[in-house]
Design a protein around this motif. Structure first.
Motif, PDB file in Angstrom:
ATOM      1  N   ARG A  69       8.235  17.021   8.529  1.00  0.00           N
ATOM      2  CA  ARG A  69       7.088  17.450   7.727  1.00  0.00           C
ATOM      3  C   ARG A  69       7.405  17.368   6.245  1.00  0.00           C
ATOM      4  NH1 ARG A  69       6.499  22.905  11.147  1.00  0.00           N
ATOM      5  NH2 ARG A  69       8.755  22.674  10.796  1.00  0.00           N
ATOM      6  N   ASP A  70       8.685  17.546   5.919  1.00  0.00           N
ATOM      7  CA  ASP A  70       9.157  17.479   4.543  1.00  0.00           C
ATOM      8  C   ASP A  70      10.606  17.017   4.579  1.00  0.00           C
ATOM      9  OD1 ASP A  70      10.613  18.958   2.082  1.00  0.00           O
ATOM     10  OD2 ASP A  70       8.504  18.598   1.571  1.00  0.00           O
ATOM     11  N   PRO A  71      11.065  16.251   3.592  1.00  0.00           N
ATOM     12  CA  PRO A  71      12.471  15.822   3.593  1.00  0.00           C
ATOM     13  C   PRO A  71      13.464  16.964   3.679  1.00  0.00           C
ATOM     14  CG  PRO A  71      11.218  14.549   1.986  1.00  0.00           C
ATOM     15  CD  PRO A  71      10.308  15.634   2.481  1.00  0.00           C
ATOM     16  N   PRO A  74      12.429   5.030   7.627  1.00  0.00           N
ATOM     17  CA  PRO A  74      11.272   5.771   7.100  1.00  0.00           C
ATOM     18  C   PRO A  74       9.925   5.378   7.688  1.00  0.00           C
ATOM     19  CG  PRO A  74      12.740   5.090   5.328  1.00  0.00           C
ATOM     20  CD  PRO A  74      13.202   4.379   6.563  1.00  0.00           C
ATOM     21  N   ALA A  75       9.789   4.121   8.157  1.00  0.00           N
ATOM     22  CA  ALA A  75       8.471   3.622   8.539  1.00  0.00           C
ATOM     23  C   ALA A  75       8.477   3.011   9.932  1.00  0.00           C
ATOM     24  CB  ALA A  75       7.985   2.583   7.529  1.00  0.00           C
ATOM     25  N   TRP A  76       7.282   2.946  10.507  1.00  0.00           N
ATOM     26  CA  TRP A  76       6.971   2.111  11.673  1.00  0.00           C
ATOM     27  C   TRP A  76       5.753   1.309  11.229  1.00  0.00           C
ATOM     28  CZ3 TRP A  76       3.111   2.498  15.865  1.00  0.00           C
ATOM     29  CH2 TRP A  76       3.357   1.576  16.882  1.00  0.00           C
ATOM     30  N   HIS A  77       4.544   1.829  11.438  1.00  0.00           N
ATOM     31  CA  HIS A  77       3.440   1.420  10.584  1.00  0.00           C
ATOM     32  C   HIS A  77       3.586   2.283   9.323  1.00  0.00           C
ATOM     33  CE1 HIS A  77       0.919  -1.286  13.120  1.00  0.00           C
ATOM     34  NE2 HIS A  77       1.731  -0.809  14.042  1.00  0.00           N
ATOM     35  N   ALA A  78       2.594   2.307   8.481  1.00  0.00           N
ATOM     36  CA  ALA A  78       2.707   3.129   7.277  1.00  0.00           C
ATOM     37  C   ALA A  78       2.897   4.594   7.660  1.00  0.00           C
ATOM     38  CB  ALA A  78       1.471   2.959   6.405  1.00  0.00           C
ATOM     39  N   THR A  79       3.745   5.274   6.928  1.00  0.00           N
ATOM     40  CA  THR A  79       3.934   6.709   7.083  1.00  0.00           C
ATOM     41  C   THR A  79       3.716   7.373   5.729  1.00  0.00           C
ATOM     42  OG1 THR A  79       6.299   6.627   6.564  1.00  0.00           O
ATOM     43  CG2 THR A  79       5.672   6.300   8.880  1.00  0.00           C
ATOM     44  N   ARG A  80       3.867   8.690   5.691  1.00  0.00           N
ATOM     45  CA  ARG A  80       3.774   9.395   4.409  1.00  0.00           C
ATOM     46  C   ARG A  80       4.954   9.041   3.505  1.00  0.00           C
ATOM     47  NH1 ARG A  80       4.786  14.612   5.405  1.00  0.00           N
ATOM     48  NH2 ARG A  80       5.486  14.071   7.499  1.00  0.00           N
ATOM     49  N   TYR A  81       5.940   8.327   4.053  1.00  0.00           N
ATOM     50  CA  TYR A  81       7.166   8.025   3.325  1.00  0.00           C
ATOM     51  C   TYR A  81       7.220   6.598   2.780  1.00  0.00           C
ATOM     52  CZ  TYR A  81       8.750  12.436   5.292  1.00  0.00           C
ATOM     53  OH  TYR A  81       8.856  13.765   5.616  1.00  0.00           O
ATOM     54  N   THR A  93       5.114  -1.914   8.965  1.00  0.00           N
ATOM     55  CA  THR A  93       4.609  -3.121   9.617  1.00  0.00           C
ATOM     56  C   THR A  93       3.086  -3.120   9.657  1.00  0.00           C
ATOM     57  OG1 THR A  93       6.588  -3.292  10.991  1.00  0.00           O
ATOM     58  CG2 THR A  93       4.623  -4.449  11.757  1.00  0.00           C
ATOM     59  N   GLY A  94       2.509  -4.188   9.143  1.00  0.00           N
ATOM     60  CA  GLY A  94       1.051  -4.301   9.126  1.00  0.00           C
ATOM     61  C   GLY A  94       0.368  -3.418   8.108  1.00  0.00           C
ATOM     62  N   SER A  95       1.143  -2.686   7.337  1.00  0.00           N
ATOM     63  CA  SER A  95       0.584  -1.740   6.354  1.00  0.00           C
ATOM     64  C   SER A  95       1.415  -1.822   5.076  1.00  0.00           C
ATOM     65  CB  SER A  95       0.619  -0.304   6.898  1.00  0.00           C
ATOM     66  OG  SER A  95      -0.048  -0.206   8.136  1.00  0.00           O
ATOM     67  N   PRO A  96       1.197  -2.883   4.258  1.00  0.00           N
ATOM     68  CA  PRO A  96       2.026  -3.077   3.065  1.00  0.00           C
ATOM     69  C   PRO A  96       1.960  -1.892   2.119  1.00  0.00           C
ATOM     70  CG  PRO A  96       0.648  -4.998   3.494  1.00  0.00           C
ATOM     71  CD  PRO A  96       0.157  -3.910   4.395  1.00  0.00           C
ATOM     72  N   GLY A  97       3.055  -1.671   1.411  1.00  0.00           N
ATOM     73  CA  GLY A  97       3.060  -0.597   0.432  1.00  0.00           C
ATOM     74  C   GLY A  97       4.458  -0.215   0.013  1.00  0.00           C
ATOM     75  N   PRO A  98       4.577   0.613  -1.005  1.00  0.00           N
ATOM     76  CA  PRO A  98       5.884   1.025  -1.537  1.00  0.00           C
ATOM     77  C   PRO A  98       6.407   2.273  -0.851  1.00  0.00           C
ATOM     78  CG  PRO A  98       4.162   1.904  -2.919  1.00  0.00           C
ATOM     79  CD  PRO A  98       3.462   1.124  -1.827  1.00  0.00           C
ATOM     80  N   LEU A  99       7.587   2.688  -1.257  1.00  0.00           N
ATOM     81  CA  LEU A  99       8.040   4.041  -0.979  1.00  0.00           C
ATOM     82  C   LEU A  99       7.135   5.011  -1.730  1.00  0.00           C
ATOM     83  CD1 LEU A  99      11.915   3.775  -1.413  1.00  0.00           C
ATOM     84  CD2 LEU A  99      10.711   4.172   0.745  1.00  0.00           C
ATOM     85  N   THR A 100       6.804   6.101  -1.090  1.00  0.00           N
ATOM     86  CA  THR A 100       6.055   7.147  -1.777  1.00  0.00           C
ATOM     87  C   THR A 100       7.040   8.091  -2.466  1.00  0.00           C
ATOM     88  OG1 THR A 100       6.104   8.620   0.135  1.00  0.00           O
ATOM     89  CG2 THR A 100       4.283   7.015   0.019  1.00  0.00           C
ATOM     90  N   ASP A 101       6.521   9.021  -3.246  1.00  0.00           N
ATOM     91  CA  ASP A 101       7.400  10.030  -3.847  1.00  0.00           C
ATOM     92  C   ASP A 101       8.174  10.778  -2.764  1.00  0.00           C
ATOM     93  OD1 ASP A 101       6.496   9.300  -6.323  1.00  0.00           O
ATOM     94  OD2 ASP A 101       5.107  10.985  -6.549  1.00  0.00           O
ATOM     95  N   LEU A 102       7.488  11.049  -1.653  1.00  0.00           N
ATOM     96  CA  LEU A 102       8.140  11.717  -0.536  1.00  0.00           C
ATOM     97  C   LEU A 102       9.250  10.831   0.036  1.00  0.00           C
ATOM     98  CD1 LEU A 102       7.425  14.529   0.655  1.00  0.00           C
ATOM     99  CD2 LEU A 102       6.221  13.327   2.500  1.00  0.00           C
ATOM    100  N   GLY A 103       9.014   9.518   0.035  1.00  0.00           N
ATOM    101  CA  GLY A 103      10.021   8.585   0.519  1.00  0.00           C
ATOM    102  C   GLY A 103      11.272   8.581  -0.336  1.00  0.00           C
ATOM    103  N   PHE A 104      11.108   8.622  -1.648  1.00  0.00           N
ATOM    104  CA  PHE A 104      12.284   8.694  -2.521  1.00  0.00           C
ATOM    105  C   PHE A 104      13.034  10.008  -2.318  1.00  0.00           C
ATOM    106  CE2 PHE A 104      10.081   5.328  -4.962  1.00  0.00           C
ATOM    107  CZ  PHE A 104      11.143   4.460  -5.150  1.00  0.00           C
ATOM    108  N   ARG A 105      12.308  11.093  -2.128  1.00  0.00           N
ATOM    109  CA  ARG A 105      12.958  12.378  -1.844  1.00  0.00           C
ATOM    110  C   ARG A 105      13.732  12.302  -0.535  1.00  0.00           C
ATOM    111  NH1 ARG A 105       8.944  16.938  -1.330  1.00  0.00           N
ATOM    112  NH2 ARG A 105      10.860  17.953  -0.600  1.00  0.00           N
TER     113      ARG A 105
END
Length: 347
Positions: A139-141, A157-164, A168-180
């Motif tokens: 739920r939180d890092p 961190p990912a499978w399809h897009a996650t909060r992190y 796959t199939g959902s392009p995008g960067p690391l989120t702030d939560l991902g960097f944490r």
């Protein structure tokens, strides 16, 4: 060693018991719809024993509801549900190991040393090392140390897009939560799994993360021409970090355009994938197996020579035909994963 297997997901979603052989599971599933969804079973502890396996990376994977099979039960709609399912997976593995003296949860270098000693003494002990595929159960890092204390050592961190991160199939960067999350992982010297992470997030993660990296089950885009495959530059980045790429045995990851129902390609294609990575790196240090067998596909979706995981050793002959030595093959089938894991496990 196999770098990616969805034991708990198969058990908790479809009722599969990994203590049974693949053939026993096939018989038990006759007359059900399970094989329609994920194919006939190809794994089980008796088959891994017959194939000489010493360690499996076993996943904590929870399915987002919008990607689920019809009638799926083991799915989440929000972070709280993902966390609840993740805790069920974690407990499942601990119960599995507690109920079978032939299984050993690998959490420390001491555990690994004991596993090696037992296998050298002729015992068939099988090590299980926990990997999280998609970080939504956190739920939180800040919850990561709790998972680490219970045995989690590898995290993607990912499978399809996650909060992190994008996936796959959902392009995008690391989120702030991902960097944490990467910061929390670094504090524990965990292994970062780059399989499934979107390309933008991949480069951010490789740049930001100081610890060991792998791609547990990813094939080159020359064989898998989509965002699920690794570009040559992504492969190079993993090599430069002394990481390891686990080759997937899913036919759709081996032969462009392959679909279920098409003829099964030869296991020699797996040797081609391995050789592709070896030629880019100039050595056999950076490739291994991450079969993902029974990871949403079954018998009709793996190379033609294979009936169960016990048959994967037939890959040896295809590698030998390409000039690989016994020490090369040992590195690919075991040694490379061991090197990365030993660098990350606490004493």
């Amino acid at each position: 060693m196999d770098g990616h297997l969805d034991l708990a997901w198969n058990a908790l979603e479809f009722g599969r018991d990994p203590r049974l052989s693949a053939q026993q599971t096939r018989l038990a599933e006759e007359g059900t719809r399970i094989s329609d969804y994920i194919g006939q079973c190809t794994t089980g502890f008796p088959d891994w024993a017959a194939g000489g396996y010493g360690m499996l990376f076993v996943t904590t994977f929870v399915m987002p509801a919008d990607q689920a099979y019809p009638g799926s039960r083991f799915v989440y709609h929000n972070p709280e549900e993902a966390a609840q399912l993740g805790r069920q997976v974690r407990q499942y593995y601990r119960n599995l190991v507690a109920g079978d003296p032939a299984l050993k949860l690998i959490q420390t270098r001491q555990d690994l040393a004991e596993l090696k000693a037992e296998r050298s003494a002729g015992k068939s002990t099988l090590g299980l090392l926990m990997l999280m595929e998609g970080a939504e159960p956190l739920r939180d890092p800040a919850e990561l140390p709790e998972w680490y204390a219970d045995g989690l050592r590898i995290l993607g961190p990912a499978w399809h897009a996650t909060r992190y991160a994008g996936g796959t199939g959902s392009p995008g960067p690391l989120t702030d939560l991902g960097f944490r999350l990467l910061d929390e992982m670094a504090a524990l010297n965990m292994v970062l799994d780059l399989s499934h992470i979107a390309e933008e997030a991949f480069y951010q993660a490789v740049s930001a993360y100081p610890g060991p990296v792998i791609a547990s089950h990813s094939n080159p885009r020359a064989f898998l021409p989509s965002d699920r495959g690794l570009s040559d530059d992504m492969i190079d980045q993993i090599i430069e970090r002394e990481g390891v790429i686990g080759v997937s045995l899913f036919n759709a990851h081996l032969q462009p355009g392959w679909q279920r129902g098409d003829p099964r390609p030869s296991l020699s294609v797996v040797a081609d994938v391995i050789d592709y990575i070896v030629q880019r790196s100039g050595s056999t240090r950076h490739v291994a197996l991450g079969s993902d067998m029974d990871g949403g596909f079954g018998l009709d979706s793996i190379p033609a020579e294979l009936d169960t995981c016990a048959d994967v050793g037939m890959l040896n002959q295809y590698l030998a035909q390409r000039g690989y030595t016994s020490s090369d093959i040992r590195a690919i089938l075991m040694g490379n994963w061991l090197r990365v894991i030993e660098s990350a496990l606490p004493s």
